[in-house]
Design a protein around this motif. Structure first.
Motif, PDB file in Angstrom:
ATOM      1  N   THR A 172       0.831  -1.207   0.000  1.00 11.01           N
ATOM      2  CA  THR A 172       0.000   0.000   0.000  1.00 11.01           C
ATOM      3  C   THR A 172       0.863   1.254   0.000  1.00 11.01           C
ATOM      4  O   THR A 172       0.593   2.209  -0.738  1.00 11.01           O
ATOM      5  N   VAL A 173       1.910   1.241   0.822  1.00  4.77           N
ATOM      6  CA  VAL A 173       2.812   2.400   0.873  1.00  4.77           C
ATOM      7  C   VAL A 173       3.539   2.576  -0.456  1.00  4.77           C
ATOM      8  O   VAL A 173       3.679   3.699  -0.967  1.00  4.77           O
ATOM      9  N   VAL A 174       4.003   1.474  -1.041  1.00  8.75           N
ATOM     10  CA  VAL A 174       4.697   1.553  -2.327  1.00  8.75           C
ATOM     11  C   VAL A 174       3.754   2.075  -3.410  1.00  8.75           C
ATOM     12  O   VAL A 174       4.140   2.906  -4.247  1.00  8.75           O
ATOM     13  N   SER A 175       2.516   1.617  -3.398  1.00  8.40           N
ATOM     14  CA  SER A 175       1.543   2.096  -4.381  1.00  8.40           C
ATOM     15  C   SER A 175       1.311   3.594  -4.235  1.00  8.40           C
ATOM     16  O   SER A 175       1.351   4.341  -5.225  1.00  8.40           O
ATOM     17  N   ASP A 176       1.079   4.050  -3.011  1.00  7.02           N
ATOM     18  CA  ASP A 176       0.843   5.480  -2.785  1.00  7.02           C
ATOM     19  C   ASP A 176       2.068   6.313  -3.157  1.00  7.02           C
ATOM     20  O   ASP A 176       1.957   7.374  -3.775  1.00  7.02           O
ATOM     21  N   LEU A 204      -1.363   6.843 -11.584  1.00 10.66           N
ATOM     22  CA  LEU A 204      -1.919   5.502 -11.453  1.00 10.66           C
ATOM     23  C   LEU A 204      -0.994   4.470 -12.092  1.00 10.66           C
ATOM     24  O   LEU A 204      -0.789   3.379 -11.534  1.00 10.66           O
ATOM     25  N   ALA A 205      -0.430   4.811 -13.254  1.00  9.07           N
ATOM     26  CA  ALA A 205       0.510   3.900 -13.906  1.00  9.07           C
ATOM     27  C   ALA A 205       1.727   3.656 -13.017  1.00  9.07           C
ATOM     28  O   ALA A 205       2.229   2.530 -12.918  1.00  9.07           O
ATOM     29  N   GLY A 206       2.198   4.708 -12.350  1.00 11.02           N
ATOM     30  CA  GLY A 206       3.318   4.543 -11.423  1.00 11.02           C
ATOM     31  C   GLY A 206       2.957   3.649 -10.259  1.00 11.02           C
ATOM     32  O   GLY A 206       3.763   2.812  -9.824  1.00 11.02           O
ATOM     33  N   ALA A 207       1.740   3.805  -9.728  1.00 18.09           N
ATOM     34  CA  ALA A 207       1.289   2.951  -8.634  1.00 18.09           C
ATOM     35  C   ALA A 207       1.248   1.487  -9.066  1.00 18.09           C
ATOM     36  O   ALA A 207       1.704   0.598  -8.336  1.00 18.09           O
ATOM     37  N   VAL A 208       0.703   1.231 -10.243  1.00 20.57           N
ATOM     38  CA  VAL A 208       0.605  -0.141 -10.750  1.00 20.57           C
ATOM     39  C   VAL A 208       1.991  -0.757 -10.931  1.00 20.57           C
ATOM     40  O   VAL A 208       2.245  -1.886 -10.505  1.00 20.57           O
ATOM     41  N   ALA A 212       3.273  -3.680  -8.449  1.00 19.56           N
ATOM     42  CA  ALA A 212       3.461  -4.995  -9.059  1.00 19.56           C
ATOM     43  C   ALA A 212       4.877  -5.507  -8.816  1.00 19.56           C
ATOM     44  O   ALA A 212       5.088  -6.687  -8.503  1.00 19.56           O
ATOM     45  N   LEU A 213       5.864  -4.630  -8.956  1.00 20.17           N
ATOM     46  CA  LEU A 213       7.255  -5.017  -8.704  1.00 20.17           C
ATOM     47  C   LEU A 213       7.452  -5.411  -7.244  1.00 20.17           C
ATOM     48  O   LEU A 213       8.037  -6.464  -6.938  1.00 20.17           O
ATOM     49  N   ALA A 214       6.940  -4.579  -6.326  1.00 14.42           N
ATOM     50  CA  ALA A 214       7.064  -4.893  -4.905  1.00 14.42           C
ATOM     51  C   ALA A 214       6.290  -6.158  -4.552  1.00 14.42           C
ATOM     52  O   ALA A 214       6.722  -6.951  -3.708  1.00 14.42           O
ATOM     53  N   GLY A 215       5.146  -6.375  -5.214  1.00 10.10           N
ATOM     54  CA  GLY A 215       4.371  -7.580  -4.960  1.00 10.10           C
ATOM     55  C   GLY A 215       5.111  -8.833  -5.380  1.00 10.10           C
ATOM     56  O   GLY A 215       5.115  -9.844  -4.656  1.00 10.10           O
ATOM     57  N   LEU A 234      -1.177  -9.478  -7.114  1.00 12.13           N
ATOM     58  CA  LEU A 234      -1.437  -8.865  -5.815  1.00 12.13           C
ATOM     59  C   LEU A 234      -1.137  -7.366  -5.857  1.00 12.13           C
ATOM     60  O   LEU A 234      -1.933  -6.543  -5.373  1.00 12.13           O
ATOM     61  N   GLY A 235      -0.003  -7.003  -6.446  1.00 14.74           N
ATOM     62  CA  GLY A 235       0.338  -5.592  -6.564  1.00 14.74           C
ATOM     63  C   GLY A 235      -0.654  -4.822  -7.403  1.00 14.74           C
ATOM     64  O   GLY A 235      -1.003  -3.676  -7.074  1.00 14.74           O
ATOM     65  N   LEU A 236      -1.127  -5.431  -8.483  1.00  9.46           N
ATOM     66  CA  LEU A 236      -2.136  -4.783  -9.317  1.00  9.46           C
ATOM     67  C   LEU A 236      -3.409  -4.530  -8.515  1.00  9.46           C
ATOM     68  O   LEU A 236      -3.999  -3.443  -8.573  1.00  9.46           O
ATOM     69  N   GLY A 237      -3.844  -5.545  -7.757  1.00  9.80           N
ATOM     70  CA  GLY A 237      -5.043  -5.384  -6.933  1.00  9.80           C
ATOM     71  C   GLY A 237      -4.880  -4.293  -5.896  1.00  9.80           C
ATOM     72  O   GLY A 237      -5.801  -3.501  -5.655  1.00  9.80           O
TER      73      GLY A 237
END
Length: 296
Positions: A172-176, A204-208, A212-215, A234-237
Motif C-alpha cells: 500500500t505504501v509503495v503504491s501510494d 496511477l501507472a506509477g502505482a501499478v 506490481a514489482l514490490a508484490g 497482488l500488486g495490481l489489486g
C-alpha cells in the motif's frame, strides 16, 4: 530584441517589458519533511510491535479504528449536523477487530451485526427527528472503518500473519508513493478531476508498476509458497484498491467541504487521511493471499 520571443516592442515612454516569469516548480501541498518524519515514526513503531509481539498489533488496529471513527463522526456533525452514535460504534469496532483475530471471518461478521444493532438501539434514546439519517451514517461508518479494518486482523491471525501484514502495509505504501512520485514528475492527464484534481493517469501507472514489482518480490521473499506472478497480481489489486480508496475518501471530504479529516498527524492530516487507501486494500490482500497460499 527578438519580437517573437519577447513580444511586441513597447510604445515610446513605457517601461521596457522584461522576460516572462519562468514557471514555478511544482510543490507538494503538505509539509513533506514533517510528513516523512511522522510516516517513518509511525511505520517503525507499528512494525516493531508487529514483530516483537504479534497479538499486541491488535492494539494498534483498535486504536486506529477508534480514532478514525471519532474523526469521521466529528466531521459529520460539524459539516452536516449528522450525529453518529459513537459509543456503540467504538466499542463494537474494537470487538469486531478482536473477534476477527480470535474467531476468523465468522466472528467479525457476528460482531459487526451486533454493532449495527447496538447503533440502531442507541440512537433510539434521542429525539426521533433525523433518526434514519443518523443511523444510516452510523452503519456506513461501521462498515467503512472497523469492518474493513477487521481484515487486517484476519491477516494477522494466519501462521505467518506478521509477514502478511507487512506485505499489506508495504504494498500500500509503495503504491501510494509510486503514484505520488510519478504523478508529481510526469502527471499530465487528470484521472478524476471532479473528485481529486491531483490524481493523474500517469500517477496511477506509477502505482501499478511499483506495486506490481514490490508484490513480485514480496511473494518470493516473504510468503511461503508464493510465486512472482501471484505477486504481480497482488500488486495490481493493491494499486487499484488503494487508488479507489483514496478517491472514495476524497469524495467524502468534498461532500463535507474539508481538506483533511483531522489534524492529529503533522504533514498528513488525520488518521482517516492515512487509512483511506489501507482500509479498502485490506480485504483485497486477504482474499488474494487466501486464494494463492491459503487463509492460514
Amino acid at each position: 530584441m527578438n519580437e517573437s520571443t519577447w513580444g511586441p516592442a513597447p510604445a515610446t515612454g513605457q517601461a521596457p517589458v522584461g522576460p516572462p516569469t519562468p514557471p514555478q516548480k511544482k510543490r507538494a501541498g503538505r509539509d513533506l519533511r514533517a510528513a516523512v518524519g511522522v510516516g517513518v515514526g509511525l511505520g517503525g513503531t507499528a512494525l516493531a510491535v508487529l514483530f516483537v509481539y504479534r497479538p499486541a498489533f491488535l492494539v494498534v488496529i483498535a486504536a486506529a479504528v477508534v480514532v478514525g471513527l471519532w474523526e469521521l463522526s466529528t466531521r459529520l456533525v460539524e459539516r452536516k449536523q449528522i450525529r453518529v452514535p459513537l459509543p456503540p460504534l467504538a466499542v463494537g469496532g474494537v470487538a469486531t477487530v478482536v473477534a476477527g483475530y480470535l474467531q476468523g471471518a465468522d466472528g467479525a461478521w457476528t460482531a459487526m451485526a451486533l454493532t449495527v444493532l447496538a447503533t440502531l438501539l442507541w440512537r433510539m434514546f434521542s429525539a426521533p427527528e433525523d433518526y434514519l439519517r443518523d443511523v444510516t451514517a452510523g452503519v456506513f461508518a461501521a462498515f467503512y472503518v472497523p469492518f474493513l479494518a477487521s481484515f487486517v486482523a484476519l491477516l494477522l491471525a494466519a501462521d505467518d500473519g506478521h509477514r502478511r501484514v507487512l506485505v499489506f502495509i508495504l504494498l500500500t505504501v509503495v503504491s501510494d508513493t509510486g503514484a505520488y512520485a510519478v504523478g508529481w514528475r510526469f502527471g499530465r492527464r487528470k484521472l478524476a478531476p471532479r473528485i481529486s484534481p491531483g490524481k493523474t493517469v500517469e500517477g496511477l501507472a506509477g502505482a501499478v508498476f511499483f506495486a506490481a514489482l514490490a508484490g513480485a518480490l514480496s511473494m518470493l521473499w516473504l510468503i511461503d509458497g508464493g510465486t512472482w506472478w501471484q505477486g504481480v497480481l497482488l500488486g495490481l489489486g493493491v494499486a487499484v484498491s488503494a487508488t479507489l480508496g483514496d478517491l472514495g475518501e476524497s469524495m467524502i471530504k468534498r461532500d463535507l467541504g474539508i481538506k483533511d479529516m483531522g489534524s492529529l498527524l503533522p504533514g498528513h492530516g488525520g488518521i482517516m487521511d492515512r487509512l483511506d487507501s489501507l482500509l479498502p486494500t485490506a480485504p483485497v490482500v486477504w482474499l488474494l493471499l487466501a486464494v494463492f497460499v491459503g487463509a492460514d
